[in-house]
Structures are given as C-alpha cells and as structure tokens.
Design a protein around this motif. Structure first.
Motif, PDB file in Angstrom:
ATOM      1  N   LYS A  34       0.829  -1.207   0.000  1.00  0.00           N
ATOM      2  CA  LYS A  34       0.000   0.000   0.000  1.00  0.00           C
ATOM      3  C   LYS A  34       0.863   1.257   0.000  1.00  0.00           C
ATOM      4  O   LYS A  34       0.566   2.234  -0.707  1.00  0.00           O
ATOM      5  CB  LYS A  34      -0.920  -0.015   1.215  1.00  0.00           C
ATOM      6  N   HIS A  35       1.946   1.231   0.776  1.00  0.00           N
ATOM      7  CA  HIS A  35       2.856   2.380   0.840  1.00  0.00           C
ATOM      8  C   HIS A  35       3.487   2.654  -0.525  1.00  0.00           C
ATOM      9  O   HIS A  35       3.601   3.814  -0.940  1.00  0.00           O
ATOM     10  CB  HIS A  35       3.941   2.096   1.880  1.00  0.00           C
ATOM     11  N   ILE A  36       3.870   1.595  -1.225  1.00  0.00           N
ATOM     12  CA  ILE A  36       4.485   1.760  -2.539  1.00  0.00           C
ATOM     13  C   ILE A  36       3.486   2.302  -3.552  1.00  0.00           C
ATOM     14  O   ILE A  36       3.761   3.267  -4.276  1.00  0.00           O
ATOM     15  CB  ILE A  36       5.078   0.418  -3.027  1.00  0.00           C
ATOM     16  N   THR A  37       2.326   1.669  -3.619  1.00  0.00           N
ATOM     17  CA  THR A  37       1.359   2.012  -4.673  1.00  0.00           C
ATOM     18  C   THR A  37       0.599   3.307  -4.401  1.00  0.00           C
ATOM     19  O   THR A  37       0.258   4.029  -5.352  1.00  0.00           O
ATOM     20  CB  THR A  37       0.349   0.878  -4.864  1.00  0.00           C
ATOM     21  N   GLU A  38       0.346   3.625  -3.120  1.00  0.00           N
ATOM     22  CA  GLU A  38      -0.485   4.782  -2.808  1.00  0.00           C
ATOM     23  C   GLU A  38       0.308   6.013  -2.379  1.00  0.00           C
ATOM     24  O   GLU A  38      -0.235   7.125  -2.396  1.00  0.00           O
ATOM     25  CB  GLU A  38      -1.491   4.424  -1.711  1.00  0.00           C
ATOM     26  N   THR A  39       1.573   5.812  -2.007  1.00  0.00           N
ATOM     27  CA  THR A  39       2.376   6.955  -1.576  1.00  0.00           C
ATOM     28  C   THR A  39       3.597   7.167  -2.466  1.00  0.00           C
ATOM     29  O   THR A  39       3.717   8.204  -3.137  1.00  0.00           O
ATOM     30  CB  THR A  39       2.838   6.779  -0.111  1.00  0.00           C
ATOM     31  N   LEU A  40       4.493   6.193  -2.500  1.00  0.00           N
ATOM     32  CA  LEU A  40       5.760   6.402  -3.204  1.00  0.00           C
ATOM     33  C   LEU A  40       5.575   6.644  -4.691  1.00  0.00           C
ATOM     34  O   LEU A  40       6.070   7.638  -5.241  1.00  0.00           O
ATOM     35  CB  LEU A  40       6.694   5.216  -2.969  1.00  0.00           C
ATOM     36  N   ARG A  91       6.190   9.867  -9.145  1.00  0.00           N
ATOM     37  CA  ARG A  91       5.697  10.093 -10.508  1.00  0.00           C
ATOM     38  C   ARG A  91       5.434  11.573 -10.752  1.00  0.00           C
ATOM     39  O   ARG A  91       5.850  12.127 -11.775  1.00  0.00           O
ATOM     40  CB  ARG A  91       4.426   9.274 -10.732  1.00  0.00           C
ATOM     41  N   ALA A  92       4.759  12.229  -9.826  1.00  0.00           N
ATOM     42  CA  ALA A  92       4.474  13.654  -9.983  1.00  0.00           C
ATOM     43  C   ALA A  92       5.762  14.476 -10.043  1.00  0.00           C
ATOM     44  O   ALA A  92       5.892  15.390 -10.866  1.00  0.00           O
ATOM     45  CB  ALA A  92       3.591  14.131  -8.820  1.00  0.00           C
ATOM     46  N   ARG A  93       6.726  14.141  -9.193  1.00  0.00           N
ATOM     47  CA  ARG A  93       7.997  14.875  -9.192  1.00  0.00           C
ATOM     48  C   ARG A  93       8.771  14.622 -10.483  1.00  0.00           C
ATOM     49  O   ARG A  93       9.430  15.533 -11.014  1.00  0.00           O
ATOM     50  CB  ARG A  93       8.833  14.460  -7.980  1.00  0.00           C
ATOM     51  N   HIS A 123      13.326  16.104  -3.201  1.00  0.00           N
ATOM     52  CA  HIS A 123      12.834  17.481  -3.144  1.00  0.00           C
ATOM     53  C   HIS A 123      11.364  17.602  -3.555  1.00  0.00           C
ATOM     54  O   HIS A 123      10.835  16.767  -4.291  1.00  0.00           O
ATOM     55  CB  HIS A 123      13.691  18.378  -4.036  1.00  0.00           C
ATOM     56  N   THR A 124      10.742  18.674  -3.097  1.00  0.00           N
ATOM     57  CA  THR A 124       9.364  18.959  -3.475  1.00  0.00           C
ATOM     58  C   THR A 124       9.311  19.389  -4.942  1.00  0.00           C
ATOM     59  O   THR A 124      10.339  19.732  -5.551  1.00  0.00           O
ATOM     60  CB  THR A 124       8.782  20.089  -2.621  1.00  0.00           C
ATOM     61  N   GLU A 125       8.111  19.394  -5.488  1.00  0.00           N
ATOM     62  CA  GLU A 125       7.956  19.795  -6.889  1.00  0.00           C
ATOM     63  C   GLU A 125       8.430  21.229  -7.099  1.00  0.00           C
ATOM     64  O   GLU A 125       9.064  21.544  -8.120  1.00  0.00           O
ATOM     65  CB  GLU A 125       6.489  19.639  -7.299  1.00  0.00           C
ATOM     66  N   GLU A 126       8.129  22.105  -6.153  1.00  0.00           N
ATOM     67  CA  GLU A 126       8.549  23.506  -6.271  1.00  0.00           C
ATOM     68  C   GLU A 126      10.074  23.616  -6.250  1.00  0.00           C
ATOM     69  O   GLU A 126      10.668  24.379  -7.040  1.00  0.00           O
ATOM     70  CB  GLU A 126       7.944  24.333  -5.134  1.00  0.00           C
ATOM     71  N   ASP A 127      10.722  22.868  -5.355  1.00  0.00           N
ATOM     72  CA  ASP A 127      12.188  22.914  -5.268  1.00  0.00           C
ATOM     73  C   ASP A 127      12.831  22.340  -6.532  1.00  0.00           C
ATOM     74  O   ASP A 127      13.891  22.815  -6.969  1.00  0.00           O
ATOM     75  CB  ASP A 127      12.672  22.145  -4.048  1.00  0.00           C
ATOM     76  N   ILE A 128      12.221  21.318  -7.094  1.00  0.00           N
ATOM     77  CA  ILE A 128      12.768  20.714  -8.312  1.00  0.00           C
ATOM     78  C   ILE A 128      12.773  21.736  -9.446  1.00  0.00           C
ATOM     79  O   ILE A 128      13.783  21.918 -10.135  1.00  0.00           O
ATOM     80  CB  ILE A 128      11.951  19.472  -8.706  1.00  0.00           C
ATOM     81  N   LYS A 129      11.664  22.397  -9.632  1.00  0.00           N
ATOM     82  CA  LYS A 129      11.591  23.383 -10.719  1.00  0.00           C
ATOM     83  C   LYS A 129      12.557  24.535 -10.468  1.00  0.00           C
ATOM     84  O   LYS A 129      13.236  25.000 -11.390  1.00  0.00           O
ATOM     85  CB  LYS A 129      10.166  23.908 -10.867  1.00  0.00           C
ATOM     86  N   GLU A 130      12.645  24.980  -9.228  1.00  0.00           N
ATOM     87  CA  GLU A 130      13.571  26.061  -8.910  1.00  0.00           C
ATOM     88  C   GLU A 130      15.021  25.624  -9.119  1.00  0.00           C
ATOM     89  O   GLU A 130      15.856  26.396  -9.613  1.00  0.00           O
ATOM     90  CB  GLU A 130      13.364  26.517  -7.470  1.00  0.00           C
ATOM     91  N   GLY A 131      15.327  24.389  -8.767  1.00  0.00           N
ATOM     92  CA  GLY A 131      16.676  23.882  -8.975  1.00  0.00           C
ATOM     93  C   GLY A 131      17.059  23.858 -10.439  1.00  0.00           C
ATOM     94  O   GLY A 131      18.191  24.225 -10.801  1.00  0.00           O
ATOM     95  N   ILE A 132      16.145  23.445 -11.299  1.00  0.00           N
ATOM     96  CA  ILE A 132      16.435  23.418 -12.734  1.00  0.00           C
ATOM     97  C   ILE A 132      16.581  24.834 -13.278  1.00  0.00           C
ATOM     98  O   ILE A 132      17.422  25.106 -14.154  1.00  0.00           O
ATOM     99  CB  ILE A 132      15.333  22.649 -13.494  1.00  0.00           C
ATOM    100  N   ARG A 133      15.779  25.755 -12.764  1.00  0.00           N
ATOM    101  CA  ARG A 133      15.913  27.154 -13.188  1.00  0.00           C
ATOM    102  C   ARG A 133      17.295  27.687 -12.826  1.00  0.00           C
ATOM    103  O   ARG A 133      17.951  28.362 -13.637  1.00  0.00           O
ATOM    104  CB  ARG A 133      14.822  28.004 -12.532  1.00  0.00           C
TER     105      ARG A 133
END
Length: 373
Positions: free
Chosen positions: A213-219, A224-226, A349-359
């Motif tokens: 459940k942890h793998i499929t519903e959380t990780l 995937r979103a990140r 990292h969070t999605e916001e940090d990922i985008k900022e890091g690439i910028r």
C-alpha cells in the motif's frame, strides 16, 4: 564494474579487498556493453595463461569457502544509478550466459524495480507490464536454470528505497546453496544487520500488506508527480541550452511484440522469461534519477557543479564522480562521454524545489557558456 558506476560502490569493493582490481565496463543504449565485457574477461583469462598463472584462488581458500568465483560483475540493471538506463532483455540473458562461461558472479543492486510508472502522464499505471526480470530470475530459468547448485547471480534488495531512507534493512537472493553459504559468513552469523528491531517492523509491513500500500499509494504517486515536474522543467529550461537526456533505449523496445495464441498472450522472450506485455507496450519511467549531458561551451561538469554550489546553493552529482576507481581507461572514457554529464534526482525534493533547482541550473549554465561564471 558497470560504468558510469554508483560512486559509493567502488569504496565498498575496496574495503572487501578489490582495490587495484576493478575495471570499468561501459554502457551503451541498451545498458551494459556485453561485447566489451566478454573481451575484457577473455583478455584477463589470456593474461593469466600467458604469465603461467594457475587457475586457483589467490586471495581466499580453505574449507570455509565452499564456492569461489573467478570474476565478479557489478551493475544496477533497472533504472541504474547513475545513468537511469535499464538493461534490455536480450542483454540480461547474454550476461547470464557470459557469467556461466567465465565462472563469474553477477552482483546486482535491484533496489528501484518496483518504483515505476508510465512515461506518459495521462496513462494509468495499470497499463504497465511486469517489471523487467531480475538477473537472478533469468539465471533461475534460462536454458534450464543454473549450471550448478550455486548459480552465477546474487540480487541485493533494500527497504531503504521502498520504505524510508533510514530503514537500513535489505536482503540478498540467490540459489538455496548460495543463500545458505551466505548465512554462514562471519558478519551474518555475528548479528547480520545493524538493527534487529527495524526488521521486525518490516516483517509486519510485509505480512499485513502495508508495504504494498505504501508503494502504490504513496511512493509511486509522489515520485511520478515529481518526475513529470523535473522532465517539464528540463524541456523548458535546459533543452533550449543544448542539454541532452542520456538514459538509453526504453526497456520496452527490447521486447518482442506479443501475439495472441488461443486468446492469450504468448511468451515475450527468447528463452522462457515471461513478460506481461501487450502488442504495444507503453514506455515506463522510474527509479530515482535521470542523466543529462552538458551542452557545448560548458567547460566541465565538475566545474559547473562547483560554481552552482558556490553561487546558487545548488548541488548535483557530476560525471567524474562515477568513474571506476583505479581504472585509467575508465577516466579516459569519462572524458569523452559520461564525464560530461550530471545526475539529477527527483526522490527527495518537493515539486517547487525541483523546478527552482532546474531554473538555477539553467542560469549557471548560461553564465558558464558566456564565460561569466
């Protein structure tokens, strides 16, 4: 050692007595270059014969070692760290046959296999087939199974990637004889794990279904979103500067198209390794990492990493970190290829940090190309 190689793998092998004995085997678009590996193993065998060396163990021996292999081969077959490449099905079979031919033990880190999702953000996870077979699974079935009771493969797994980084619990899987012998080595008999308490928690998660459940519903949903955020940011900020993704061919390209036989899918392999594929398998992504090659005009990955940290508080792993330590030819190959690359990770990292890091990466790269960094 697969090349580029996980940068902490070499020190581990050094501690086990392999310092000065490691050689790199490069990857191509399908993963580990099997022809290169075959040539290297044959060259080693020929050198021993030429110098009059005996085909007997030199470093270990005695009754405590029921089986000693002549060679050791290390790689991460699926979503490799650092290259993110996945070894094709044909290469997996070729690797097992080669290990059997040269009496080699293939050691694989199989820690990312279940962390997978469609490359297409609109495709459901249910469209994926089964994960690529681990090398240990191929050895168990290919051409009638292992050549002896020991086999030629051992798979390393880790709950640190699928529960939490602080869960330093793992497992090793091989033939029954191999596993029994592994259980008799000193470090295992004296305790076997840094903590005996944490494995009891892991046991409960396995028994009651919490881990699945942890793998499929959380990780998977979070990673995937990140991943999509990272890929979108790379396309927006880095591709226009000349960066190139270098993650090899998709594993699905190595599969034969399945056909319906009496209403069911046929075996999707050359030698009995079953795949749950479709007539048009969708491309998958997964693991923790992706690998980018620098654009022309950026001096070096190590230089870029230093300046990014100093000026933008941005940290990433760079190509020269992944050389096979002590192998001069590995350094030479790095200078012509993967050494001009960087490894990016979406797992922490969070999605916001990922985008900022690439910028920020785009900014320091532009400065480096213009000579202002």
């Amino acid at each position: 050692m697969v090349e580029p190689s996980y940068f902490l793998a070499c020190p581990i092998f050094h501690d086990a007595g392999f310092e000065g004995k490691l050689s790199g085997v490069p990857e191509d678009e399908e993963g580990l270059d099997i022809e290169f590996l075959h040539s290297s193993l044959q060259e080693t065998e020929n050198e021993v014969k030429k110098t009059g060396g005996e085909d007997v163990p030199l470093l270990k021996g005695g009754a405590g070692y029921a089986k000693l292999y002549k060679h050791l081969i290390y790689l991460v077959p699926t979503f490799s760290n650092p290259s993110a490449k996945t070894l094709s099905l044909q290469r997996r079979e070729e690797l097992v046959r080669l290990a059997r031919q040269f009496d080699a033990l293939v050691v694989t880190d199989d820690v990312y296999d279940v962390l997978r999702w469609p490359e297409d953000p609109n495709a459901p996870v249910s469209r994926l087939g089964k994960p690529p077979p681990r090398i240990v699974d191929v050895d168990a079935t290919l051409d009638g199974g292992p050549v002896d009771e020991w086999g030629n493969t051992v798979s390393n797994g880790s709950f640190s990637k699928i529960i939490a980084p602080g869960c330093r619990v793992g497992w090793a899987e091989g033939t029954a004889a191999f596993a029994k012998q592994l259980s008799q080595v000193g470090s295992t008999r004296s305790g076997g794990a840094p903590s005996h308490l944490v494995p009891t928690f892991v046991h409960e998660m396995l028994v009651n279904g919490t881990l699945d459940k942890h793998i499929t519903e959380t990780l998977v949903p979070v990673y995937r979103a990140r991943y999509y955020v990272l890929m979108d940011a790379i396309r927006e900020y880095l591709v226009p500067l000349g960066f190139e993704l270098s993650v090899g061919k998709p594993y699905e390209a190595s599969l034969k198209t399945t056909t319906k036989v009496n209403g069911t899918n046929s075996i999707n392999s050359t030698n009995g390794v079953h795949q749950n594929g479709t007539s048009s398998p969708i491309r998958e992504a997964g693991g923790f990492f992706t690998y980018l090659l620098l654009p022309a005009g950026v001096p070096s990955a190590s230089d870029l990493a230093t300046k990014a940290l100093d000026k933008y508080e941005l940290k990433f792993a760079f190509g020269d970190m992944f050389q096979v330590a002590g192998d001069v030819k590995s350094a030479e190959r790095a200078a012509k290829g993967y050494g001009r690359g960087i490894r990016l990770c979406w797992a922490w990292h969070t999605e916001e940090d990922i985008k900022e890091g690439i910028r920020r990466l785009a900014m320091i790269s532009q400065e480096a190309k213009s000579g202002k960094a």
